[in-house]
Design an enzyme around this catalytic site. Structure first.
Site, short mmCIF file in Angstrom:
data_model
loop_
_atom_site.label_atom_id
_atom_site.label_comp_id
_atom_site.label_asym_id
_atom_site.label_seq_id
_atom_site.Cartn_x
_atom_site.Cartn_y
_atom_site.Cartn_z
N CYS A 102 -37.49 34.74 -8.58
CA CYS A 102 -38.22 33.94 -7.62
C CYS A 102 -37.26 32.96 -6.94
O CYS A 102 -36.47 32.29 -7.63
CB CYS A 102 -39.34 33.16 -8.32
SG CYS A 102 -40.17 31.98 -7.24
N GLU A 132 -37.43 32.33 -18.25
CA GLU A 132 -36.90 31.47 -17.18
C GLU A 132 -35.91 30.46 -17.75
O GLU A 132 -34.86 30.19 -17.14
CB GLU A 132 -38.03 30.74 -16.45
CG GLU A 132 -37.52 29.91 -15.29
CD GLU A 132 -38.59 29.08 -14.60
OE1 GLU A 132 -38.25 28.01 -14.08
OE2 GLU A 132 -39.77 29.51 -14.58
N THR A 171 -40.06 25.98 -13.80
CA THR A 171 -40.95 25.88 -12.63
C THR A 171 -42.43 25.97 -12.97
O THR A 171 -43.27 25.70 -12.11
CB THR A 171 -40.63 26.97 -11.59
OG1 THR A 171 -40.90 28.26 -12.17
CG2 THR A 171 -39.19 26.88 -11.13
N SER A 274 -49.48 35.20 -12.14
CA SER A 274 -49.10 36.61 -12.25
C SER A 274 -50.30 37.52 -12.50
O SER A 274 -50.14 38.69 -12.84
CB SER A 274 -48.05 36.79 -13.36
OG SER A 274 -48.42 36.11 -14.54
#
Length: 315
Positions: A102, A132, A171, A274
């Site tokens: 992303c 992440e 994030t 998602s």
């Protein structure tokens, strides 16, 4: 007339797919169109079993590590981002690879590298083991980033130089929890450098804001999402904190325990970033077979963000 009990569904808007997830899924689809099946994907492209199953049916093969991929087929890196060592290894093996990270996660990677280049010690606020976080920590040499998960961690942290610090964040965190951790760090280290623009992504913030509005007075809030989805798990926590009597994370309508609905007249409904919209509609349809449903959309923001696809897909 009907003898079904009445149920008001407060439907969060925005909900479900964000621009980064849309882009990542589209990258897999476009790669299959360009190179044919199979196309390999390192880690789940996004944390949703329904999305993964659909892409598998199209010819995507999901693996955990690059060494599970043959060198003669393309490989895609998931939306969560990967350590720098992964594309380096792919290049060394002369593989075709597409980075579906992303862009908002990539922004955090760039920030971390900039602070490291400027000689700052970096704190990453996030959850240990999340892909992440693994990807962000892997942007720098070992020991370049310290992970902080809680306010207590922030209060215990001992930096090398208290006047030469910076923080970045995962994030998909809880906006409120992160604010508490940031406040603890700033109270101890007033000179700590912060992101130019908040790292928690617009979609995470927007989905949490919508839940804060629909949760008060709701007998139950359902969040559609996967256990591995950080932003979905946070939505459950936000709903409870905002006043929902009960909040549950479900993968789809099939996972609902209908005893949760005892004495519930107002349901809050949302989906993690998602989770596809058809799963939301599946829950509404399942409710309609049991209740006389009134839909009430709670719109707190409108999203128009889109991200470009990697150039390699159009070359």
């Amino acid at each position: 007339m009907t003898d079904r009990p009445a149920l008001t569904i407060r439907l969060a808007a925005p909900r479900g797919f964000c621009a980064g997830v849309d882009r990542a899924i589209q990258i897999v689809e476009e790669a299959l169109g360009k190179w044919g099946a199979p196309v390999y994907v390192r880690h789940e492209i996004v944390h949703n079993a329904h999305v993964v199953s659909r892409l598998e049916a199209m010819g995507a093969v999901f693996v955990e590590e690059l060494d599970e991929c043959p060198t003669d087929r393309p490989v895609i890196f998931s939306a969560h981002g990967v350590p720098k060592s992964v594309p380096a290894e792919a290049a060394a093996r002369q593989m075709i690879y597409v980075d579906a990270t992303c862009p908002l996660v990539s922004k955090v990677h760039v920030e971390a590298e900039r602070h490291h280049t400027d000689g700052r010690e970096i704190v990453l606020i996030g959850h240990a083991g999340h892909p992440e976080v693994i990807g962000t920590m892997g942007q720098l040499p070992g020991g370049g980033i310290t992970l902080i998960e809680t306010v207590a961690d922030a209060e215990r942290f001992v930096p090398k130089d208290p006047k030469n610090l910076a923080f970045v964040t995962q994030t998909t965190l809880s906006v409120d929890d992160t604010a508490d951790i940031v406040a603890a760090l700033q109270a101890r280290f007033p000179e700590i450098a912060s992101p130019h623009k908040e790292d928690i992504c617009y979609a995470t913030t927007n989905r949490q804001d919508a839940v804060k509005v629909l949760a008060p007075g709701a007998g139950l809030v359902l969040v559609i999402g996967a256990r591995a989805s950080s932003n979905s798990v946070r939505l459950v926590e936000v709903a409870l904190r905002a006043g929902a009597k009960r909040a549950e994370l479900v993968a789809s309508a099939e996972n609902i325990d209908w005893s949760w609905f005892d004495n519930v007249t107002t349901l809050g409904l949302t989906a993690g970033a998602s989770a596809p919209e058809d799963l939301v509609q599946g829950v509404i349809d399942a409710c309609r077979t049991r209740f006389e449903v009134t839909l009430d959309t709670v719109e707190t923001a409108r999203e128009s963000v889109t991200f470009k696809l990697p150039r390699i897909l159009s070359d």
